[in-house]
Design a protein around this motif. Structure first.
Motif, PDB file in Angstrom:
ATOM      1  N   PRO A 366       0.809  -1.222   0.000  1.00 13.46           N
ATOM      2  CA  PRO A 366       0.000   0.000   0.000  1.00 13.46           C
ATOM      3  C   PRO A 366       0.830   1.254   0.000  1.00 13.46           C
ATOM      4  O   PRO A 366       0.306   2.334  -0.188  1.00 13.46           O
ATOM      5  CB  PRO A 366      -0.814  -0.128   1.295  1.00 13.46           C
ATOM      6  N   GLU A 367       2.135   1.135   0.192  1.00 13.54           N
ATOM      7  CA  GLU A 367       2.967   2.332   0.274  1.00 13.54           C
ATOM      8  C   GLU A 367       3.546   2.720  -1.078  1.00 13.54           C
ATOM      9  O   GLU A 367       4.202   3.737  -1.212  1.00 13.54           O
ATOM     10  CB  GLU A 367       4.097   2.108   1.283  1.00 13.54           C
ATOM     11  N   SER A 368       3.350   1.884  -2.093  1.00 13.16           N
ATOM     12  CA  SER A 368       3.800   2.266  -3.430  1.00 13.16           C
ATOM     13  C   SER A 368       2.641   2.107  -4.387  1.00 13.16           C
ATOM     14  O   SER A 368       2.140   1.023  -4.588  1.00 13.16           O
ATOM     15  CB  SER A 368       4.988   1.399  -3.882  1.00 13.16           C
ATOM     16  N   ILE A 369       2.189   3.189  -4.900  1.00  6.63           N
ATOM     17  CA  ILE A 369       1.011   3.207  -5.768  1.00  6.63           C
ATOM     18  C   ILE A 369       1.472   3.080  -7.207  1.00  6.63           C
ATOM     19  O   ILE A 369       2.310   3.841  -7.675  1.00  6.63           O
ATOM     20  CB  ILE A 369       0.212   4.505  -5.586  1.00  6.63           C
ATOM     21  N   SER A 370       0.918   2.104  -7.924  1.00  9.39           N
ATOM     22  CA  SER A 370       1.257   1.928  -9.340  1.00  9.39           C
ATOM     23  C   SER A 370       0.304   2.751 -10.167  1.00  9.39           C
ATOM     24  O   SER A 370      -0.879   2.828  -9.897  1.00  9.39           O
ATOM     25  CB  SER A 370       1.151   0.445  -9.721  1.00  9.39           C
ATOM     26  N   LYS A 425       5.999  14.568 -10.964  1.00  8.94           N
ATOM     27  CA  LYS A 425       5.731  15.391  -9.781  1.00  8.94           C
ATOM     28  C   LYS A 425       4.558  14.820  -8.978  1.00  8.94           C
ATOM     29  O   LYS A 425       4.579  14.816  -7.738  1.00  8.94           O
ATOM     30  CB  LYS A 425       5.440  16.834 -10.213  1.00  8.94           C
ATOM     31  N   GLU A 426       3.541  14.327  -9.686  1.00 11.53           N
ATOM     32  CA  GLU A 426       2.403  13.723  -9.003  1.00 11.53           C
ATOM     33  C   GLU A 426       2.838  12.520  -8.164  1.00 11.53           C
ATOM     34  O   GLU A 426       2.432  12.365  -7.005  1.00 11.53           O
ATOM     35  CB  GLU A 426       1.352  13.282 -10.026  1.00 11.53           C
ATOM     36  N   GLN A 427       3.709  11.684  -8.741  1.00 12.32           N
ATOM     37  CA  GLN A 427       4.182  10.522  -8.001  1.00 12.32           C
ATOM     38  C   GLN A 427       5.022  10.939  -6.796  1.00 12.32           C
ATOM     39  O   GLN A 427       4.944  10.328  -5.724  1.00 12.32           O
ATOM     40  CB  GLN A 427       5.006   9.618  -8.935  1.00 12.32           C
ATOM     41  N   ILE A 433       3.424  12.050   0.773  1.00 14.57           N
ATOM     42  CA  ILE A 433       2.282  11.883   1.671  1.00 14.57           C
ATOM     43  C   ILE A 433       2.325  10.516   2.353  1.00 14.57           C
ATOM     44  O   ILE A 433       2.080  10.386   3.562  1.00 14.57           O
ATOM     45  CB  ILE A 433       0.965  12.071   0.893  1.00 14.57           C
ATOM     46  N   GLN A 434       2.658   9.480   1.559  1.00 18.63           N
ATOM     47  CA  GLN A 434       2.708   8.143   2.120  1.00 18.63           C
ATOM     48  C   GLN A 434       3.832   8.001   3.145  1.00 18.63           C
ATOM     49  O   GLN A 434       3.700   7.299   4.149  1.00 18.63           O
ATOM     50  CB  GLN A 434       2.874   7.114   0.996  1.00 18.63           C
ATOM     51  N   ASN A 435       4.974   8.665   2.900  1.00 15.37           N
ATOM     52  CA  ASN A 435       6.081   8.611   3.849  1.00 15.37           C
ATOM     53  C   ASN A 435       5.694   9.258   5.182  1.00 15.37           C
ATOM     54  O   ASN A 435       6.061   8.785   6.261  1.00 15.37           O
ATOM     55  CB  ASN A 435       7.316   9.300   3.277  1.00 15.37           C
TER      56      ASN A 435
END
Length: 929
Positions: A366-370, A425-427, A433-435
């Motif tokens: 869940p911490e890395s969004i594809s 930039k979006e990624q 945010i996830q960090n």
């Protein structure tokens, strides 16, 4: 209850209508380039109908059969057609495009100037060329010499001619050139946006901007053109556009291609990912002579076949599985697939349609969004992600991306590079945010094991979809055939037979692996066969109880004259129908060693049986078959359509029907339909064909919109080397291994183009028709020749023809100058021989020289005779031997004749000398001393 059912049926029928529109058939081509070079700047069609694709390292040429790389000195930018002459704008200047005698493309640099800007154009007005490049306008004369340069602090963004007047945009201000001076017209283009491209239509000029605005100019007013197009472009970002086939056609970065009607601005259709395009990003487009629309994208090049009587129906949203069978019942189009039964309905709820096309990507971490599925992004930058209840995070990301978009635009970043920057930039923002969330909850265990990331599709693209497929929920098995009855729709699946009424599926039987369904409307009986035997069902009964009539396995059934004919692997049985019971009246054994499945049909009142090798008819006098006809070659395939008509595919891949008529137009267009597994004939003008992956509709067209392609010589090889441009092909003796390559830019029927040729002076008649594009002559005798070539396609019997003159030069010993040297040489020998014979210096020397002269002269005559007889007599040593014998036998008579002539000549000469001597003596005697 009856009134309620009637009302329900009326409501249902109002929601489901059959589409006769469909999607254009698409063909995809892999280009011979590495993936990193799949960046196409422009497309065009040359004078011969070949496709030219400009990419960053050169130009690709495609004629439907082969690709050819054409090297130039710099990256090509744009193809232009000015005054019926084609030009190319490249990084290093302006090139003129032309063709040599063998139709090979040539590029001549007319004006060298570095072009660094993306926006570049070349126009012609009143004897001058105007080059827009690097925010400047350079004026050139007709020889492309520089005359003047226009500069602007705002930078020139576009230049065009309208109603014989010259216009340009300096920044966002429209200017008119009056007597060499640019005058501001006080007409403003959209502010805070950049100009992308212009399109010249029949009535107006149209201008596209990177914020989605699409404006029109009629010579007076500059105003928004179409709200429908503007909305589409705002969400999908236009890249380039052209006016083709009376349509405004625009390629976009994330919405495929849009086709709009010029007079109304209404979107006619779109070509995008949902209807077969590999991606929604289209960078360039053009149209060929057969109204085929070529599209360049990051996965190669595709061709959409416009204005042909074929269309595809498998791309409408909602259809699952591979198509198996189609049926039209009460204006509703039904499709059975490997995953169920579907019907076509008009789109009315775009929210529901949007859910059907949403892509969901599951991730294990869940911490890395594809961010997979770029083709279905919500806006042009793909930043509309749904994170469940994380609306604040989503809003924060949107606002930040707007700020970075302004920053990147000020730096001059545009187009795809801008999109990639914003995606990065979006990624980065999401990762940040996830960090933060990870640090806050580092001691807590995340309850999420999987998370769905959805990318929505913008509404403008959805509005171009008119129809969608709706599933019959109770039927999700493999549907293999459909039958329309007055009681409902009968569907045969691999696990049973269903009756569909009022949108619901009721199971008639659990019989599996059913081979054939046959319905009799007279008795309302459904006949069913499988490996267990022959069964019947009364559709008026409540429980659909089966009745078994035979235990034989039949694979085809036919009702004829109150008889049921059933055919199996080795048996044909004829039953008499009495209400719902059967009585066997005849049995005929079939010799079928390979257990081939055969079809039974009637023709002219006779029962006939079809196999791949023959048609057999049932004899009325005995229990035997008689051969009706034998096929010269076994059939490739045969099947029955929904009307029980038999279709056969010959060994030459030609479709025809045995007990019906098929129009010539349908026969011809079937050449490009993939292998057919089911046929649904609506009427004489509309037929649906189901293939392995497609649903193809043929709809008769009275208009001839498909032009016959041109045929031309694409190259000439001599001794396996390409011949360069020449006015006339001249080949030396011994260098006459000639190969001529033909080309016909036919993109739909390329396998059906055939050629015929004739060489005047070498052949007695035309060659047979052949699909080979190469004409090979391993050896050609000396002479002048004229090659005549004909070509034709399956759609049109008219032939295109042309001539090619070529010449095989003779060897040096057969040239006029060599003959002249030989004549001079033998003349000198003869004169010397005569001289020796008249001087009597040496009798042996004289005879030897005379004899040698005679032999050489006769050998010279023999060589001339052999050369002149070549081509008229067989190439045999017997003729050479006969010629030599005749000449040998003629030596003695010729020598005697020459000796007599010399004797006569010498006698006459001696008499003259004696006479002169006597005259001189008499003269001296008469002289006085």
């Amino acid at each position: 209850m009856k009134h309620f059912i009637l009302l329900f049926l009326l409501l249902l029928s109002s929601q489901i209508v059959m589409s006769q529109k469909g999607d254009v058939p698409l063909h995809h081509y892999e280009v011979p380039l590495p993936p990193q070079d799949y960046i196409f700047n422009d497309l065009t069609i040359d004078n011969q109908g070949r496709l030219l694709a400009a990419y960053k390292k050169g130009i690709l040429q495609f004629d439907g059969n082969s690709w050819l790389k054409i090297e130039i000195n710099s990256s090509p930018i744009k193809f232009l057609n000015i005054n019926n002459q084609k030009y190319l704008l490249a990084k290093d200047g302006i090139y003129k495009m032309s063709e040599d005698n063998f139709n090979k493309l040539k590029f001549e640099l007319l004006h060298a100037i570095p072009i660094n800007s993306v926006v570049a154009d070349l126009i012609y007005n009143k004897g001058k060329y105007y080059l827009l490049a690097n925010d400047l306008i350079t004026v050139l004369d007709q020889d492309f010499n520089k005359i003047n340069t226009y500069e602007s602090k705002l930078g020139y963004k576009d230049i065009f001619v309208f109603n014989s007047k010259l216009y340009a945009f300096a920044g966002n201000f429209l200017l008119e050139n009056i007597d060499g001076v640019w005058v501001d017209l006080n007409l403003f283009a959209p502010d805070n946006t950049d100009f992308l491209f212009s399109v010249k239509g029949n009535n107006n000029l149209y201008f596209a901007y990177d914020n989605g605005d699409f404006y029109s100019f009629n010579g007076k007013d500059f105003e928004p053109y179409s709200s429908e197009l503007n909305q589409y472009f705002k969400e999908n970002y236009p890249i380039s556009g052209k006016f083709l086939d009376q349509k405004i056609i625009i390629s976009t970065l994330s919405g495929g291609v849009v086709l709009a009607e010029e007079s109304t601005g209404k979107i006619i259709s779109t070509i995008q990912n949902y209807n077969g395009l590999p991606t929604n990003e289209v960078t360039a487009l053009t149209m060929d002579f057969q109204n085929g629309l070529w599209l360049a994208h990051p996965y190669g090049i595709s061709r959409a076949s416009l204005n042909i009587p074929l269309s595809d129906f498998q791309f409408y949203p909602g259809l699952e599985g591979l198509p198996e069978v189609t049926l039209v019942r009460k204006d509703t189009f039904w499709v059975g697939t490997t995953e169920g039964l579907f019907y076509l309905k008009e789109v009315k709820d775009y929210e529901t349609l949007q859910k059907k096309l949403i892509q969901k990507v599951k991730i294990s971490n869940p911490e890395s969004i594809s961010a997979e599925g770029d083709d279905e992004t919500g806006n042009i930058f793909g930043d509309l992600f749904s994170f469940g209840n994380d609306s604040k995070e989503e809003e924060f990301i949107k606002n930040e991306l707007k700020k970075y978009r302004s920053i990147y635009r000020e730096k001059g970043i545009r187009f795809k590079e801008l999109r990639n920057k914003l995606d990065e930039k979006e990624q980065e923002l999401k990762d940040s945010i996830q960090n933060v969330d990870k640090k806050k909850n580092k001691n807590a265990t995340s309850p999420l094991k999987y998370r769905s990331v959805v990318k929505t599709i913008n509404v403008s693209r959805l509005k171009s979809i008119d129809f969608e497929y709706q599933r019959i929920e109770q039927l999700d098995q493999h549907v293999e055939s459909l039958i329309s009855t007055e009681h409902g729709l009968i569907a045969r699946s691999n696990t049973g037979v269903f009756l569909i009424k009022a949108g619901k599926a009721n199971k008639i039987t659990n019989l599996r692996m059913v081979k054939k369904l046959l319905y009799s409307s007279v008795s309302t009986t459904l006949w069913v066969t499988n490996e267990q035997g022959l069964f019947s069902f009364d559709l008026l009964s409540e429980n659909y109880n089966p009745k078994q009539h035979s235990t034989h396995a039949y694979h085809d059934l036919l009702i004829f004259q109150n008889q049921l004919i059933a055919v199996g692997a080795n048996l044909l049985e004829i039953f008499e129908i009495n209400n719902s019971s059967l009585k066997t009246i005849r049995k005929l054994n079939i010799i079928n060693n390979y257990s081939e499945e055969m079809a039974v049909f009637t023709n002219e009142g006779e029962i006939k049986l079809l196999s791949s090798e023959a048609i057999l008819s049932v004899s009325t006098n005995s229990n035997e078959f008689k051969i009706d006809s034998l096929f010269q070659n076994p059939l490739n395939y045969f099947l029955k359509d929904q009307n029980e008509e038999v279709w056969i595919l010959s060994s030459q891949n030609e479709w025809s029907t045995l007990n019906g008529e098929l129009s010539n137009q349908a026969k011809k267009w079937l050449h490009i339909v993939p292998p057919i597994k089911n046929i649904n004939v609506l009427n004489d003008s509309t037929i649906f064909f189901t293939t392995n992956e497609r649903i193809v509709q043929w709809k008769s067209s009275l208009l001839k919109d498909y032009d016959t392609p041109m045929t031309f010589i694409d190259g000439v090889k001599v001794d396996h080397k390409w011949l360069k441009n020449n006015d006339l092909i001249k080949l030396n003796h011994g260098q006459n291994n000639l190969k001529i390559i033909l080309s016909t830019p036919e993109y739909l029927f390329k396998e059906d183009v055939i050629y015929q040729y004739y060489v005047k002076g070498l052949m007695d008649d035309w060659s047979s028709w052949s699909k080979s594009r190469e004409i090979d002559f391993p050896y050609i005798p000396t002479g002048d020749y004229k090659l005549q070539v004909k070509a034709r396609t399956i759609l049109d019997n008219e032939t295109t023809s042309f001539n090619l003159d070529f010449k095989i030069l003779p060897p040096y010993w057969r040239t006029w100058w060599f003959y002249l040297l030989e004549i001079i040489f033998f003349s000198i020998l003869i004169l010397i021989s005569i001289r020796l014979n008249t001087t009597n210096q040496s009798s042996y020397l004289t005879k030897t020289f005379t004899f040698l002269t005679l032999i050489l002269f006769l050998e010279f005559l023999a060589t001339i005779a052999e050369n002149n007889l070549a081509g008229y007599v067989d190439d045999s040593p017997v003729y050479t031997f006969i010629i030599n014998v005749v000449l040998a036998l003629s030596i003695s008579p010729i020598e005697k004749g020459i000796s007599k002539l010399l004797v006569i000549f010498n006698t006459a000469r001696a008499k003259n000398l004696i006479s002169e001597l006597r005259k001189n003596q008499l003269k001296r005697k008469n002289e006085p001393n």
